[in-house]
Design a protein around this motif. Structure first.
Motif: not given
Lengths: 209, 209
Positions: B184, B107-110, B104-105, B178, B113, A121
């Motif tokens: 993806p 990776f998109d949460s602040p 997986r979810r 990832r 991350a 990231p």
């Protein structure tokens, strides 16, 4: 960097060198780049410091590599080329263990540590570096997939086994344990990981799901 | 930070609030910490900016959390507590898929991350943060190991299966793909990973090695 390009005109005479020295200079610069990456990371890396470390003029670096992302990409790529193909013992478990031990050694080598530090990231906002890394990781693991390709050819794994996924299945837990959990990679852990992946590759698909 | 402790004496009256507001203030500060981490990373994070973002006095933060590593550890721990236990469908593959989808979810949460960004070689030199992260990762995955504990109890996996290693074997490839490969995480990849790990857990040990 027009200022540096101007400076370079003045220093061309000073940095011109005969054939053999050019290669040695390139190696010194790329080694210094990896060393600097290990010390300060990509964001803080300065061409000036790389030049000092390599004992060359800054203009030499700008002339040959252009900018920071290109220099870093070149340094990674040069190390990439030095990576040797995986051991071929004729035995899947031994080949896989040998690969996993190389992955483990990588965590202690400055260039892999630097590569890992700049992947993920943190560098998403750096398109030039991102693009370079996108080429380096797949190249690094393309060599390793041969372990599984050979096993399929020997009939040691079913034909539907996916070599790329098996590389990820085997290497992934090592990265996870080392980087996320900060735990040591014992030889026993490597053996258990290899055994799990091989058993999984042989039996996934012939299961009640 | 004696200067801040001095300042805090002057601002106590201004920041004192009734009961319910204290909890809301804490939440605002911890949320702002995660948001700042996501924006600038740990090294560049300033308590001042967190305070501005949360709309509180800087002294309030110093008084309650002490310093930057403690504040960041508290922010991560607060999110940790919000993590729910894994789904119990009675079926190993479904439970495992549900866990992998949560990974997986993540990776998109602040906050995840930010957590990933601060974990690994980059923070090795920060003992306070390192110590906090060392507690958070294991806690996060202790919940998930229950999936495999239940499967062993149901007789769905052999008794010698190691729940912690299976969590790493299942989650590791997702992190690897990832973060390292930048590829993806398709649902098909999650299914194949889950199937490989389950088949491996059932058959590792009953194999010719």
């Amino acid at each position: 960097m027009p200022a540096d390009q101007a400076e370079q005109l003045h220093t061309d005479a000073a940095t011109k060198r005969p054939g053999g020295r050019t290669a040695r200079t390139a190696k010194a610069v790329l080694d210094a780049t990896i060393a600097e990456l290990g010390d300060v990371g990509y964001a803080a890396l300065r061409i000036e410091s790389v030049a000092e470390r390599a004992g060359v003029n800054r203009a030499t670096i700008y002339r040959r590599w252009g900018d920071k992302p290109s220099l870093v990409a070149a340094a990674f790529t040069a190390r990439q080329v030095e990576t040797s193909p995986p051991t071929d013992t004729g035995d899947l478990l031994e080949d896989l263990l040998s690969f996993l031990r190389e992955v483990r050694r990588g965590f202690d080598s400055p260039w892999i540590a630097a590569l890992i530090r700049e992947t993920g990231p943190g560098t998403a906002d750096n398109a030039g570096l991102r693009e370079a890394l996108d080429k380096i990781w797949p190249a690094r693991f393309r060599l390793s997939r041969e372990i599984f390709v050979r096993a399929v050819e020997r009939g040691d794994l079913p034909a539907h086994a996916d070599p790329d996924e098996l590389v990820e299945a085997a290497a992934g837990p090592l990265y996870f344990r080392r980087l996320m959990l900060g735990r040591p990679l014992t030889d026993d852990f490597l053996r258990r990981t290899a055994a799990l992946v091989i058993a999984g590759a042989r039996h996934a698909g012939d299961e009640r799901s």
